[in-house]
Write a protein that holds these residues in place. Structure first.
Motif, PDB file in Angstrom:
ATOM      1  N   LYS A 161       0.831  -1.195   0.000  1.00 58.31           N
ATOM      2  CA  LYS A 161       0.000   0.000   0.000  1.00 58.31           C
ATOM      3  C   LYS A 161       0.868   1.249   0.000  1.00 58.31           C
ATOM      4  O   LYS A 161       1.964   1.272   0.567  1.00 58.31           O
ATOM      5  CB  LYS A 161      -0.925   0.000   1.223  1.00 58.31           C
ATOM      6  N   ILE A 182      -6.737  -1.080  -2.340  1.00 56.37           N
ATOM      7  CA  ILE A 182      -7.219  -2.134  -1.445  1.00 56.37           C
ATOM      8  C   ILE A 182      -8.740  -2.278  -1.559  1.00 56.37           C
ATOM      9  O   ILE A 182      -9.279  -3.391  -1.492  1.00 56.37           O
ATOM     10  CB  ILE A 182      -6.783  -1.848   0.010  1.00 56.37           C
ATOM     11  N   ASP A 189      -6.838  -2.187   7.443  1.00 57.73           N
ATOM     12  CA  ASP A 189      -6.490  -3.097   6.351  1.00 57.73           C
ATOM     13  C   ASP A 189      -6.144  -4.479   6.881  1.00 57.73           C
ATOM     14  O   ASP A 189      -6.507  -5.500   6.281  1.00 57.73           O
ATOM     15  CB  ASP A 189      -5.315  -2.529   5.554  1.00 57.73           C
TER      16      ASP A 189
END
Length: 732
Positions: free
Chosen positions: A76, A84, A111
């Motif tokens: 990321k 995502i 996440d």
């Protein structure tokens, strides 16, 4: 053998080396056979880096079969935070039921939850790597439960947690953990003992940062005998605490230690006396790698530091070899002690390019341990010469380096490194011990060949001479005349030339001489070419111009080109007019092509190079003039071939053949009259049969010539009319 003929067992290892995008978007679409192979390939490794686009993620998730994926990496970045969301909208993570490896880089707590929750029941996951974003520290404690789920996975074997040490200390480590290899950014000693007590299968432990807090020797893990490999990076522990910690792991086979940038002097000296400690505490240790450095205020004698590591225990029994390096920069002096396996660079790159850098290394030659130490030194020549001139360089009473075998000079400007400067070097470096010399040019400079010759004379044992060089081969030839006969190996880095034996070195010099001679010959040819264009070019332009003008003036009334294709007699009549237009095209071609070439090659004048309009006009006129001249020559050529070859030559053959037959008949008639008068008989009609045969022979000759000549005439006419057309091989 084509790749399509390979069995699947050989194609699968090839696919293991490719990423998922190459396999699915390229290899899979080559043919039907590869398509079927990829559909059954069950070892896909998907890597979604920070630069992967959303379209690529959607396409991957649409094509890939989750059961074929064994490894997933998600990275990321602040600029692709929407990736995502795209991943979770395009694929169901819980369907990756054969996933073995999961890597999450630079993610946040939310996440982590979205990945761990669907995978918490995965029984095939064996390796997990998690790197949390630095700004997520305030929410670390909310992710403790998710980390515990990862640790409690049934078949987890490798775990890497690159997270804050406070968060790691907050994890309640489960009992009977199956982890065999654990990598942490940092943790406290108490949490370390807790981890070891609850991880009976742990064999490899890596700590990337120092322990938080002090080591309490009263706290000991209940068992640490399963650990066989230990790596401690950036440690900052007193020697006593380090020895205490290592004594807890008597079964270690591999040990790696790296300290922070500046350790204490006592640690430096005490560490070099570890022979007894390792013999008594870690008897099974086979691989020992370490690196530590210390800043000092004065010149260090590295030989005294390395001497305790030159015993038979280190060199003969364990085969562990070390390097102690001293570097003197403009403001900082540093001494570094490390295992030789830490440095894979070769001399002189193994030394720093500061003012002064030298090192001593213990080494082994072949299967025999060489207990004599190898000395290497690297000196900035400009710094040393300026220090000598300014009297800031103190020449010692004895040699600094009594046993230097490899010496390198950094030349960053064009100094006057004369023989006198090298004589000063000989006062603190024993040149007679040298076996290898390097001259490293960091910027173009003038080589001092007399100084190199003096240096080699003072170092008679030098067998290898190295040079980083950026110059013409002729300079290398001159260098070869200095070093040839003195060395066995030449290393020229920039030319990618490997080591040469003495014979190959001479062969190389001969080859470079041939190349230099070739360059000189090509230069002379260019000189001749330039002068030819300067002298003969204008003469050719004038002659061509005069000949074309003269031919045009000979035609009194030039007529415009015909509107339709004329007949052969008309072509014969129009030949002078066609030549007029052809000469006009030649004049244009002289002014645009030949004159421009003479100016460019002879006088270096080329307006087309910097004027776009001039360039376009020149190219257009050249093609127009060339086509114009050829266009008007084609009808002339057709008239020539038609008139001369197809018509005139057969007519001449008929005329001259008829005259030859007439003369023969007249001669025979005279002879017959004479015989009649003599014999009294009349045989005037007797030779008629022979005349018929002669006439047939002439006719056959004429017919054969006309047939064969017409083929060549048609061929030449075809060539003239189609010379600017692109033809196939059959047409050619």
């Amino acid at each position: 053998m084509a790749m399509t003929d390979l069995p699947v067992e050989l194609i699968y290892p090839i696919l293991d080396l490719l990423n998922a995008e190459d396999i699915l978007f390229a290899f899979r679409l080559v043919c039907r056979q590869f398509y079927r192979i990829v559909e059954n390939y069950d070892r896909l490794k998907i890597q979604l880096r920070w630069h992967t686009s959303k379209a690529t993620i959607q396409r991957l998730c649409r094509i890939v079969r989750p059961k074929n994926v064994t490894s997933l990496l998600f990275e990321k970045y602040s600029l692709n935070s929407g990736n995502i969301e795209c991943l979770f909208q395009s694929a169901a993570i819980d369907q990756f039921n054969r996933l073995r490896s999961l890597t999450l880089d630079n993610i946040e707590t939310d996440d982590l939850e979205r990945f761990v929750t669907p995978l918490s029941t995965n029984s095939t996951l064996t390796s997990v790597t998690v790197c949390m974003r630095a700004n997520s520290r305030r929410r670390y404690y909310t992710a403790v439960s998710y980390w515990k789920r990862i640790i409690m996975l049934a078949n987890i074997r490798q775990l890497t947690l690159d997270i804050d040490s406070k968060a790691i200390n907050a994890i309640s480590w489960p009992k009977d953990c199956t982890i065999e290899r654990l990598t942490l950014r940092g943790c406290s000693y108490r949490q370390f003992c807790n981890i070891f007590d609850r991880s009976p299968n742990l064999k490899d432990f890596i700590l990337n940062d120092n322990f938080t807090g002090d080591l309490d020797s009263s706290i000991r893990p209940e068992t640490c005998r399963s650990l066989t490999s230990l790596t401690l990076k950036e440690i900052d522990l007193p020697t006593e605490d380090l020895e205490f910690f290592l004594s807890l792991h008597p079964c270690l086979i591999s040990l790696t230690l790296t300290t922070q940038e500046n350790v204490s002097r006592n640690t430096f000296q005490h560490f070099s006396r570890w022979e007894k400690f390792l013999q008594s505490t870690l008897p099974l240790l086979k691989n020992f790698n370490f690196s530590m450095s210390n800043q000092c205020n004065q010149f260090e004698n590295v030989e005294s530091i390395l001497s305790p590591l030159c015993t038979s225990f280190w060199l003969e029994k364990k085969h562990w070899f070390f390097t102690c390096q001293y570097t003197e920069g403009s403001s900082v002096k540093t001494i570094k002690l490390y295992s030789s396996t830490y440095s894979t660079a070769q001399f002189p790159d193994s030394l720093n390019d500061d003012n002064l850098s030298y090192a001593i290394t213990t080494m082994r030659s072949g299967n025999q341990s060489n207990r004599s130490r190898m000395w290497s030194a690297r000196v900035n020549l400009t710094w040393m010469i300026n220090a000598i001139i300014a009297n800031t360089f103190k020449v010692p009473d004895q040699h600094y380096f009594r046993h230097v075998t490899r010496l390198a000079f950094d030349v960053d400007v064009n100094p006057e490194w004369s023989v006198d400067a090298l004589q000063h070097i000989s006062t603190w470096i024993d040149l007679s011990q040298l076996h290898e010399i390097w001259i490293l040019e960091t910027s173009p400079c003038e080589l001092q060949f007399d100084a190199i010759e003096f240096l080699l004379a003072q170092a008679p044992q030098v067998r290898t001479f190295g040079l980083t060089y950026n110059d013409l081969p002729s300079r290398i030839i001159r260098l070869g005349s200095v070093v040839s006969g003195r060395i066995d190996h030449l290393k020229i880095r920039d030319l990618d030339i490997l080591c040469f034996s003495s014979f190959r070195w001479k062969l190389f010099l001969f080859t470079m001489f041939i190349q230099t001679a070739t360059i000189a010959f090509m230069t002379s040819l260019r000189f001749i070419q330039t002068n030819l264009y300067r002298i003969d070019g204008p003469i050719l332009v004038i002659l061509d111009e005069q000949s074309s003008y003269s031919a045009m003036l000979n035609i009194s009334e030039p007529v415009p080109p015909p509107e339709s294709v004329p007949s052969i007699p008309e072509l014969v009549r129009l030949i002078p007019e066609l030549n007029f237009w052809s000469d006009l095209g030649n004049i244009l071609l002289v002014y645009t092509a030949l004159l421009a070439l003479v100016l460019e090659m002879g006088y270096n004048i080329n307006p087309s190079a910097y004027n776009l309009v001039c360039c376009r006009v020149r190219v257009y006129v050249i093609f127009l003039a060339d086509s114009l001249s050829s266009f008007y020559l084609i009808p002339t050529s057709i008239a020539y071939y038609s008139l001369v070859l197809a018509i005139l030559m057969p007519c001449l053959m008929i005329v001259f053949g008829s005259l030859a037959i007439r003369n023969l008949r007249s001669l025979r008639h005279i002879n017959a009259v004479a015989r009649t008068v003599t014999n009294g008989t009349n045989n005037l009609r007797a030779p008629i049969a022979k005349d018929t045969k002669l006439i047939r022979i002439a006719l056959i000759n004429i017919i054969v010539y006309v047939v064969l000549g017409s083929l060549m005439t048609i061929f030449f006419m075809y060539l003239q009319m189609t010379q600017y057309q692109i033809k196939s091989d059959l047409q050619k």
